[in-house]
Design a protein around this motif. Sequence first.
Motif, PDB file in Angstrom:
ATOM      1  N   PRO A 106      40.494  45.218  27.363  1.00 60.27           N
ATOM      2  CA  PRO A 106      39.554  45.776  28.344  1.00 60.27           C
ATOM      3  C   PRO A 106      38.413  44.814  28.675  1.00 60.27           C
ATOM      4  N   ALA A 107      37.953  44.053  27.698  1.00 60.10           N
ATOM      5  CA  ALA A 107      36.870  43.091  27.941  1.00 60.10           C
ATOM      6  C   ALA A 107      37.292  42.036  28.957  1.00 60.10           C
ATOM      7  N   GLU A 108      38.527  41.594  28.867  1.00 59.93           N
ATOM      8  CA  GLU A 108      39.035  40.611  29.823  1.00 59.93           C
ATOM      9  C   GLU A 108      39.113  41.220  31.223  1.00 59.93           C
ATOM     10  N   MET A 109      39.469  42.486  31.291  1.00 55.22           N
ATOM     11  CA  MET A 109      39.585  43.166  32.584  1.00 55.22           C
ATOM     12  C   MET A 109      38.226  43.351  33.261  1.00 55.22           C
ATOM     13  N   ALA A 110      37.172  43.432  32.468  1.00 50.61           N
ATOM     14  CA  ALA A 110      35.830  43.588  33.039  1.00 50.61           C
ATOM     15  C   ALA A 110      35.414  42.362  33.843  1.00 50.61           C
ATOM     16  N   LYS A 111      36.025  41.219  33.557  1.00 53.28           N
ATOM     17  CA  LYS A 111      35.631  39.978  34.231  1.00 53.28           C
ATOM     18  C   LYS A 111      35.868  40.024  35.735  1.00 53.28           C
ATOM     19  N   SER A 112      36.906  40.731  36.158  1.00 48.22           N
ATOM     20  CA  SER A 112      37.221  40.738  37.587  1.00 48.22           C
ATOM     21  C   SER A 112      36.102  41.370  38.398  1.00 48.22           C
ATOM     22  N   LYS A 113      35.474  42.418  37.861  1.00 46.99           N
ATOM     23  CA  LYS A 113      34.344  43.037  38.561  1.00 46.99           C
ATOM     24  C   LYS A 113      33.124  42.121  38.512  1.00 46.99           C
ATOM     25  N   GLU A 114      32.919  41.469  37.364  1.00 44.49           N
ATOM     26  CA  GLU A 114      31.816  40.517  37.235  1.00 44.49           C
ATOM     27  C   GLU A 114      31.992  39.374  38.241  1.00 44.49           C
ATOM     28  N   PHE A 115      33.221  38.919  38.388  1.00 42.19           N
ATOM     29  CA  PHE A 115      33.536  37.826  39.309  1.00 42.19           C
ATOM     30  C   PHE A 115      33.201  38.213  40.749  1.00 42.19           C
ATOM     31  N   ALA A 116      33.578  39.409  41.158  1.00 41.47           N
ATOM     32  CA  ALA A 116      33.298  39.860  42.523  1.00 41.47           C
ATOM     33  C   ALA A 116      31.794  39.971  42.765  1.00 41.47           C
ATOM     34  N   ARG A 117      31.087  40.495  41.798  1.00 45.12           N
ATOM     35  CA  ARG A 117      29.624  40.622  41.947  1.00 45.12           C
ATOM     36  C   ARG A 117      28.969  39.245  41.978  1.00 45.12           C
ATOM     37  N   TYR A 118      29.526  38.319  41.227  1.00 42.88           N
ATOM     38  CA  TYR A 118      28.988  36.958  41.230  1.00 42.88           C
ATOM     39  C   TYR A 118      29.160  36.312  42.601  1.00 42.88           C
ATOM     40  N   ILE A 119      30.309  36.512  43.204  1.00 43.29           N
ATOM     41  CA  ILE A 119      30.519  36.012  44.561  1.00 43.29           C
ATOM     42  C   ILE A 119      29.504  36.629  45.512  1.00 43.29           C
ATOM     43  N   ARG A 120      29.317  37.926  45.418  1.00 47.33           N
ATOM     44  CA  ARG A 120      28.344  38.609  46.280  1.00 47.33           C
ATOM     45  C   ARG A 120      26.959  37.986  46.164  1.00 47.33           C
ATOM     46  N   ASP A 121      26.550  37.680  44.949  1.00 48.15           N
ATOM     47  CA  ASP A 121      25.184  37.207  44.710  1.00 48.15           C
ATOM     48  C   ASP A 121      25.014  35.710  44.941  1.00 48.15           C
ATOM     49  N   ALA A 122      26.052  34.933  44.620  1.00 45.99           N
ATOM     50  CA  ALA A 122      25.909  33.468  44.647  1.00 45.99           C
ATOM     51  C   ALA A 122      26.631  32.794  45.812  1.00 45.99           C
ATOM     52  N   TYR A 123      27.647  33.448  46.361  1.00 40.92           N
ATOM     53  CA  TYR A 123      28.448  32.843  47.434  1.00 40.92           C
ATOM     54  C   TYR A 123      28.676  33.871  48.543  1.00 40.92           C
ATOM     55  N   PRO A 124      27.620  34.275  49.228  1.00 39.82           N
ATOM     56  CA  PRO A 124      27.722  35.382  50.190  1.00 39.82           C
ATOM     57  C   PRO A 124      28.547  35.066  51.433  1.00 39.82           C
ATOM     58  N   ASN A 125      28.951  33.821  51.626  1.00 37.01           N
ATOM     59  CA  ASN A 125      29.779  33.484  52.787  1.00 37.01           C
ATOM     60  C   ASN A 125      31.267  33.700  52.543  1.00 37.01           C
ATOM     61  N   ILE A 126      31.639  33.912  51.286  1.00 36.33           N
ATOM     62  CA  ILE A 126      33.039  34.179  50.959  1.00 36.33           C
ATOM     63  C   ILE A 126      33.366  35.629  51.304  1.00 36.33           C
ATOM     64  N   LYS A 127      34.590  35.869  51.773  1.00 38.76           N
ATOM     65  CA  LYS A 127      35.070  37.216  52.041  1.00 38.76           C
ATOM     66  C   LYS A 127      36.104  37.613  50.986  1.00 38.76           C
ATOM     67  N   ILE A 128      35.943  38.819  50.441  1.00 44.78           N
ATOM     68  CA  ILE A 128      36.818  39.295  49.372  1.00 44.78           C
ATOM     69  C   ILE A 128      37.711  40.419  49.874  1.00 44.78           C
ATOM     70  N   THR A 129      38.996  40.273  49.628  1.00 39.91           N
ATOM     71  CA  THR A 129      39.944  41.369  49.790  1.00 39.91           C
ATOM     72  C   THR A 129      40.329  41.837  48.392  1.00 39.91           C
ATOM     73  N   LEU A 130      40.162  43.125  48.136  1.00 39.34           N
ATOM     74  CA  LEU A 130      40.514  43.695  46.833  1.00 39.34           C
ATOM     75  C   LEU A 130      41.965  44.153  46.886  1.00 39.34           C
ATOM     76  N   ARG A 131      42.796  43.586  46.037  1.00 38.42           N
ATOM     77  CA  ARG A 131      44.213  43.959  46.006  1.00 38.42           C
ATOM     78  C   ARG A 131      44.409  45.034  44.935  1.00 38.42           C
ATOM     79  N   TRP A 132      45.058  46.121  45.320  1.00 37.55           N
ATOM     80  CA  TRP A 132      45.135  47.307  44.462  1.00 37.55           C
ATOM     81  C   TRP A 132      46.574  47.822  44.421  1.00 37.55           C
ATOM     82  N   VAL A 133      47.207  47.700  43.265  1.00 38.85           N
ATOM     83  CA  VAL A 133      48.568  48.199  43.098  1.00 38.85           C
ATOM     84  C   VAL A 133      48.508  49.706  42.833  1.00 38.85           C
ATOM     85  N   LEU A 134      49.271  50.455  43.602  1.00 37.84           N
ATOM     86  CA  LEU A 134      49.307  51.907  43.464  1.00 37.84           C
ATOM     87  C   LEU A 134      50.354  52.301  42.427  1.00 37.84           C
TER      88      LEU A 134
END
Length: 214
Positions: A106-134
Amino acid sequence: LADPKQHPEFAMSSAEVASLLGKYKEWLQPRGGGVTVSGGEAMVQPDFVADLFQRVHATGLTTCLDTACFGNKRRWDKILPHTDNVLLCLKGMNNDVAATVAQVSPAEMAKSKEFARYIRDAYPNIKITLRWVLLKDMTDTDAELNALTSFAKELGDVFRSIELIPYHELGREKYQMLDLAYPLDDMTSYRAEDAVEVRNRLETAGVSAILTNV
């Protein structure tokens, strides 16, 4: 699986990849095209990806990182300055659910959310598509979809869309070939009509969602 050290005929340098891509520049550039680096996990090789992305940018084409997230900010900062788009594969919003899907902690899985927030805060010109397997009764629950909706909104302007990917069983044969236990052995392919309902739900909640047909 080919080890490039043992099979150099399969290996390409970043310069060779960029040169190959440049042959298609006339077609790609007017469409905003470029290169997507996937995996495996692209961030296992941050120096290669960073150098490739810089070379691609020098030709006037775009770059896209397809990742489930790996490493830390030091590793991320090598690649993200040269990245236009990120396809971020979230395995689940609840880290225990994500860990069940991905078979890691679970700790490793938390990184993906941290990564997205880091992009938001540090690299605001990047666009993120969230891929979600149903996955039935795992990633399509009220709790998971509500959390996914909130997370997409939390990302603000860097968020582009949620890409919904109905689960299929095409990977089962690969596990059999490798003589490995299939972790989702009881899971069946996700029904198309249920996937449409999830897409409509997300759009009604105010987030962009696209449905991938498998």
